[in-house]
Motif scaffolding. Structure first.
Motif, mmCIF file in Angstrom:
data_model
loop_
_atom_site.group_PDB
_atom_site.id
_atom_site.type_symbol
_atom_site.label_atom_id
_atom_site.label_comp_id
_atom_site.label_asym_id
_atom_site.label_seq_id
_atom_site.Cartn_x
_atom_site.Cartn_y
_atom_site.Cartn_z
ATOM 1 N N LEU A 180 0.846 -1.196 0.000
ATOM 2 C CA LEU A 180 0.000 0.000 0.000
ATOM 3 C C LEU A 180 0.875 1.236 0.000
ATOM 4 O O LEU A 180 1.853 1.327 0.753
ATOM 5 N N ARG A 181 0.534 2.156 -0.865
ATOM 6 C CA ARG A 181 1.318 3.389 -0.983
ATOM 7 C C ARG A 181 0.375 4.589 -0.866
ATOM 8 O O ARG A 181 -0.035 5.170 -1.845
ATOM 9 N N PRO A 182 0.003 4.919 0.381
ATOM 10 C CA PRO A 182 -0.921 6.051 0.567
ATOM 11 C C PRO A 182 -0.164 7.373 0.591
ATOM 12 O O PRO A 182 1.073 7.385 0.512
ATOM 13 N N ASP A 183 -0.928 8.473 0.746
ATOM 14 C CA ASP A 183 -0.286 9.795 0.822
ATOM 15 C C ASP A 183 0.472 9.950 2.141
ATOM 16 O O ASP A 183 1.437 10.696 2.232
ATOM 17 N N GLY A 184 0.002 9.249 3.144
ATOM 18 C CA GLY A 184 0.676 9.331 4.439
ATOM 19 C C GLY A 184 0.186 8.211 5.334
ATOM 20 O O GLY A 184 -0.896 7.677 5.118
ATOM 21 N N VAL A 185 1.024 7.851 6.289
ATOM 22 C CA VAL A 185 0.656 6.786 7.215
ATOM 23 C C VAL A 185 0.770 7.314 8.647
ATOM 24 O O VAL A 185 1.728 8.023 8.983
ATOM 25 N N ILE A 186 -0.209 7.001 9.485
ATOM 26 C CA ILE A 186 -0.115 7.378 10.898
ATOM 27 C C ILE A 186 0.624 6.284 11.646
ATOM 28 O O ILE A 186 0.176 5.142 11.695
ATOM 29 N N LEU A 187 1.758 6.655 12.188
ATOM 30 C CA LEU A 187 2.628 5.691 12.859
ATOM 31 C C LEU A 187 2.231 5.557 14.334
ATOM 32 O O LEU A 187 1.429 6.347 14.844
ATOM 33 N N PRO A 188 2.804 4.558 15.037
ATOM 34 C CA PRO A 188 2.411 4.358 16.435
ATOM 35 C C PRO A 188 2.590 5.602 17.317
ATOM 36 O O PRO A 188 1.903 5.751 18.325
ATOM 37 N N ASP A 189 3.507 6.499 16.941
ATOM 38 C CA ASP A 189 3.664 7.699 17.771
ATOM 39 C C ASP A 189 2.636 8.777 17.420
ATOM 40 O O ASP A 189 2.663 9.867 17.983
ATOM 41 N N ARG A 203 -7.641 19.714 19.607
ATOM 42 C CA ARG A 203 -7.807 21.177 19.565
ATOM 43 C C ARG A 203 -7.330 21.808 20.867
ATOM 44 O O ARG A 203 -6.671 22.841 20.861
ATOM 45 N N ALA A 204 -7.676 21.184 22.000
ATOM 46 C CA ALA A 204 -7.317 21.778 23.294
ATOM 47 C C ALA A 204 -5.808 21.723 23.508
ATOM 48 O O ALA A 204 -5.190 22.713 23.880
ATOM 49 N N THR A 205 -5.215 20.570 23.240
ATOM 50 C CA THR A 205 -3.796 20.400 23.580
ATOM 51 C C THR A 205 -2.878 20.811 22.440
ATOM 52 O O THR A 205 -1.674 20.902 22.628
ATOM 53 N N LYS A 206 -3.453 21.037 21.270
ATOM 54 C CA LYS A 206 -2.665 21.355 20.071
ATOM 55 C C LYS A 206 -1.614 20.276 19.810
ATOM 56 O O LYS A 206 -0.493 20.558 19.413
ATOM 57 N N ASP A 207 -2.000 19.044 20.100
ATOM 58 C CA ASP A 207 -1.084 17.926 19.899
ATOM 59 C C ASP A 207 -1.849 16.798 19.203
ATOM 60 O O ASP A 207 -2.295 15.842 19.827
ATOM 61 N N PRO A 208 -2.016 16.920 17.863
ATOM 62 C CA PRO A 208 -2.802 15.903 17.159
ATOM 63 C C PRO A 208 -2.177 14.513 17.242
ATOM 64 O O PRO A 208 -2.901 13.515 17.228
ATOM 65 N N ALA A 209 -0.850 14.446 17.371
ATOM 66 C CA ALA A 209 -0.219 13.121 17.450
ATOM 67 C C ALA A 209 -0.681 12.400 18.711
ATOM 68 O O ALA A 209 -1.022 11.214 18.678
ATOM 69 N N ALA A 210 -0.710 13.144 19.838
ATOM 70 C CA ALA A 210 -1.152 12.520 21.092
ATOM 71 C C ALA A 210 -2.613 12.109 20.983
ATOM 72 O O ALA A 210 -3.006 11.040 21.461
ATOM 73 N N MET A 219 -4.160 11.244 18.282
ATOM 74 C CA MET A 219 -4.227 10.047 17.442
ATOM 75 C C MET A 219 -3.825 8.806 18.239
ATOM 76 O O MET A 219 -4.438 7.745 18.118
ATOM 77 N N ARG A 220 -2.803 8.956 19.052
ATOM 78 C CA ARG A 220 -2.379 7.812 19.880
ATOM 79 C C ARG A 220 -3.521 7.366 20.794
ATOM 80 O O ARG A 220 -3.711 6.176 21.023
ATOM 81 N N SER A 221 -4.248 8.365 21.326
ATOM 82 C CA SER A 221 -5.319 8.012 22.268
ATOM 83 C C SER A 221 -6.410 7.181 21.586
ATOM 84 O O SER A 221 -7.171 6.490 22.247
ATOM 85 N N LEU A 222 -6.477 7.264 20.259
ATOM 86 C CA LEU A 222 -7.462 6.468 19.520
ATOM 87 C C LEU A 222 -6.895 5.125 19.066
ATOM 88 O O LEU A 222 -7.647 4.220 18.727
#
Lengths: 498, 360
Positions: B38-47, B290-297, B299-302
């Protein structure tokens, strides 16, 4: 504003603090002196001029941090800190369920209280293990609370609390006509409460025997009771009426409790000689509290009559009764009755033509219905203090001391409200007003209080090597006009009102 | 039976989705495990970050993740962001067994309604590919959690976590007791030695600082995660950098509370708890982001943090060896304008978005 300043000032270590008078807590008072602190402990106490940079405020006096020997700080009364699903929760630890972040701790700190005995609620016969805490310096749980403003547990088994009187039976009921719930049980009376105490302690004695004989399943509650029976753990007995106090003394004789302390003891002064004879100490409840919880009796009809019919000192031809010396309430009441009996001829002169004079039965009815109804305010309260202790007197610490009973003062719920006029230092001031020697009154909220909480020689006194828990007062701590300027817990400023 | 990857490649084609996993098992995909690069535009990694990567899927697992992977298998160029399927960190099964105060013998796996097609579809539509089921926390010890993937009719991991509750409104019982927190603690204290945790952990419902403090004194070093059904403000300060289960966020100053806790390092795992509303998870993550301005965190929570919460090592992550539970989004999953395009569970097509318009 003050609150903000208070929060900002927390966690500042103090190194040298000076005062014109330093009360060491054990009765000794030093002249102008200063205390050097190091690592939260008292490093030295020296008389003389303080060095540069010391905290020094003119006329200020220093005492040990006050020790509240009987409090409900952070204890949700009638609520969540005691489990009512069984009567003997002897092994339940209040330290685990008290709300250590409760604002009552901060109110206590602001009133100079730096450590406190937390007493389990009286909803059960065996309320569980009491806690002893520092009122400041714990981990704050609340996200918006400044760090270090929560209480910190020093002892999670400071005493076993048992309750005599009506509180524990309150709410229990017989099974007839109700759906079954865990309150369908004994005790439902004062006698039943004592039966439960006897039953449990005899069970503990049997348990001890069984343990000696061989293997027996460990029972946490009975283990706690064994500790009490062996004198390894103090026993706190809540007893308000004098007959409850006497019951406590009988139980002591029956089971040989060596470390029993009567708690609250609203009418303990009536059994003071018995208490002295048995060598049982008393931690008193508050003499005055906010009105809904006051143990002080409201005015009697006699007193109300006196207030309604002031002695006509203005009128010519009458001797000025105030000239004779200090008037007591009884004098006023007597004067009122006198006034009442002679009725119209004195009071008539004060009435104008539009005023209807009310006297006799009509007046009594009016007084009785418009007077503050302390009982009504307490109706429905699970802590049936007013109903149980109707022979209260603010002179109790004096009377107990006079009889030779070791005594300390407690605030109970007084610090729950920031506006309370019943905080611990007020208890001591009241006791002084009612005859107690000031140095003793101070000892009853410091060294003697610490001793009754198992902290003798550790807290409640200022001494080299001990925790630097100090309160700097704007003047004599027992003067009504003094207030805390600085409260220091283990060398850290916990409240600053300079 | 067509493969999901094919659907990724042809997103607007009308295909039959293997809604019945039993059918999928007997299909050709089982006999010859398909492999796709699979070659998507981007991949969300474990972090939680988005990187430009290729993902090699072999059978039901991810075999490799890396930039510009080389392989013999067919390469599928995907338009959009590839994310691990969301993991519902804790979802209550609907039945409660609260005749006793402790029921450590119960297992959520025995209460899952496998054929609840509506619920499965709701999960896929919300991007949820895995659910950590737990028994109703209506008594002090309510039983064992279990993990299953959405659309599969079998348990992926049983006995994930033992569920306990010190939440008075959940456990207080007027007839059996306990009457309040101290009674619940006693029951927990007595029950713990009888439970074989076998390297798993405890999942504990708490609602107050007292519950957190006392739980810690009772369980000591036993690994555990807290679930917080209400506001965190009054006791979040005690949680440090723990991983905490969160299903909703209520109370005054909630955003500020989140910001402060995030700054202190607190990590969240999102779950649906009793709501049965999988879509709520993404919304909660958006709020967190939005609150923490940390989308990576957020995403991890999901994904990875939610899996970690349930004690799962091979889901919620796009990495070598993990299960191929994937979702394809038109943009970043936490961008409200992004749309879910397709869902893969265990390397199989489970769902794809209904085409909004058909291209000629």
């Amino acid at each position: 504003m003050i609150f903000t300043l208070l929060l900002l000032s927390i966690q500042n270590p103090v190194s040298v603090i000076a005062a014109d008078r330093i009360h060491l807590g054990d009765g000794q008072v030093l002249g102008p002196a200063f205390i050097t602190l190091e690592n939260g402990k008292v490093k030295s106490i020296e008389e003389g001029t303080p060095p540069q940079g010391a905290i020094h405020i003119a006329n200020a006096e220093l005492t040990p941090g006050l020790v509240d020997a009987y409090s409900f700080l952070g204890v949700n009364i009638g609520g969540y800190t005691v489990d009512e699903s069984r009567e003997s929760g002897a092994s339940q630890r209040l330290s685990e369920t008290a709300n250590l972040d409760h604002e009552a701790f901060q109110n206590a700190v602001r009133n100079g209280v730096t450590s406190a005995f937390l007493s389990p609620d009286s909803a059960n016969v065996f309320g569980g293990l009491a806690a002893f805490v520092k009122t400041s310096g714990g981990d704050s749980a609340h996200v918006f609370q400044k760090a270090g403003t929560s209480a910190r547990v020093l002892e999670n088994a400071a005493a076993l609390k048992i309750t005599l009187g009506n509180d524990a039976a309150n709410g229990n009921h017989s099974p007839w006509g109700r759906p079954f719930d865990y309150k369908t049980r004994r005790p439902t009376t004062r006698m039943g409460t004592v039966w439960e105490i006897r039953r449990q302690f005899y069970k503990a004695l049997d348990y001890k025997k069984a343990k000696l004989q061989g293997d027996v399943e460990t029972n946490a509650d009975l283990e706690v009771m064994l500790q009490v029976l062996d004198g390894r753990l103090p026993l706190r007995v809540q007893a308000r009426r004098s007959n409850d106090v006497q019951t406590a003394l009988r139980l002591k004789e029956e089971f040989g409790f060596t470390r029993m302390v009567v708690e609250e003891g609203t009418e303990a002064w009536r059994a003071r000689d018995l208490l002295a004879q048995a060598g049982v100490a008393v931690v008193t409840g508050p003499a005055y509290d906010d009105v809904t919880r006051s143990i002080a009796t409201g005015p009697t009809l006699k007193e109300l009559r006196a207030l309604a019919n002031p002695i006509p000192v203005c009128c010519e031809g009458l001797e000025d009764p105030t000239a004779a010396g200090d008037l007591t309430v009884e004098d006023l009441a007597a004067a009122g009755e006198h006034n009442d009996s002679q009725g119209d001829e004195h009071s008539h002169g004060h009435l104008d033509e539009h005023t209807v004079a009310i006297s006799g039965l009509a007046q009594d009815l009016l007084l009785a219905t418009t007077a503050p109804r302390y009982d009504a305010m307490l109706a429905g309260s699970s802590r049936n203090r007013r109903g149980e202790g109707d022979k209260a007197t603010p002179a109790m610490p004096f009377l107990l001391h006079q009889a030779g009973v070791y005594c300390a003062l407690g605030s109970a719920e007084a610090h729950d409200s920031a506006l309370s006029e019943a905080s611990l230092i007020h208890q001591a001031r009241t006791a002084v007003r009612w005859g107690l020697d000031p140095s003793l009154a101070l000892a009853m909220v410091t060294s003697q209080a610490a001793a009754l909480c198992g902290q003798a020689g550790k807290l409640g006194v200022i001494a080299k090597g001990l925790d630097a828990d100090l309160v700097l007062w704007s003047g004599d701590p027992l003067a009504g006009t003094s207030r805390p300027l600085l409260v220091i817990v283990e060398g850290q400023i916990a409240a600053d009102f300079r | 039976m067509l493969h999901l990857a094919l659907l990724f490649a042809t997103p607007f084609a009308i295909q039959t989705t293997p809604m019945e996993p039993g059918v999928a098992k007997t299909g050709p995909a089982e006999t010859t495990p398909a492999s796709w690069l699979l070659r998507p535009d981007g991949v969300i990694l474990p972090d939680g970050t988005v990187q430009n990567m290729d993902v090699l899927v072999v059978g039901d697992r991810i075999q490799a993740v890396g930039p510009d992977l080389e392989s013999d298998v067919p390469v599928l160029r995907l338009s959009g962001i590839l994310s691990p399927g969301f993991v519902d960190a804790f979802a209550r099964i609907s039945s409660a067994e609260n005749y006793r105060r402790t029921t450590p013998q119960l297992q959520a796996s025995d209460g899952i309604h496998w054929d609840d097609v509506d619920y499965q579809e709701a999960c896929w539509k919300a991007g949820v590919t895995g659910v950590h089921w737990i028994p109703q926390p209506s008594n002090v010890v309510s039983g064992w959690g279990t993990f299953s993937a959405v659309g599969e009719s079998h348990v992926r991991q049983s006995q994930t976590q033992a569920v306990v509750s010190l939440h008075p409104t959940q456990v207080v019982d007027d007839r059996l007791g306990p009457g309040s927190l101290p009674g619940a603690l006693e029951i927990l204290r007595a029950a713990l030695p009888t439970m074989n945790l076998k390297g798993t952990s405890l999942l504990a419902y708490v609602d107050s600082a007292e519950a957190v403090r006392s739980f810690r004194t009772v369980v000591g070093n036993t690994p555990h995660h807290f679930v917080v059904p209400g506001s965190l403000a009054s006791f979040g300060g005690l949680l440090g950098d723990q991983l905490v289960g969160l299903a909703s966020f209520e109370g005054a100053r909630q955003n500020e509370t989140m910001i402060r806790l995030h700054k202190r390092g607190l990590r969240f795992a999102l779950g649906t708890d009793g709501s049965r509303n999988p879509a709520g998870m993404r919304h909660l993550a958006m709020r967190l982001s939005r609150a923490t301005k940390d989308p990576a965190a957020a995403m991890r929570s999901l994904t990875s943090a939610a899996a970690e919460f349930a004690g799962l090592k091979d889901v919620g992550r796009v990495e070598s060896g993990a299960m191929a539970d994937l979702t394809l989004w038109s943009g970043h999953p936490l961008d409200p304008s992004s749309k879910l395009k397709a869902v893969m569970v265990g390397g199989k097509t489970m769902y794809r978005a209904t085409p909004v318009e058909t291209q000629p």
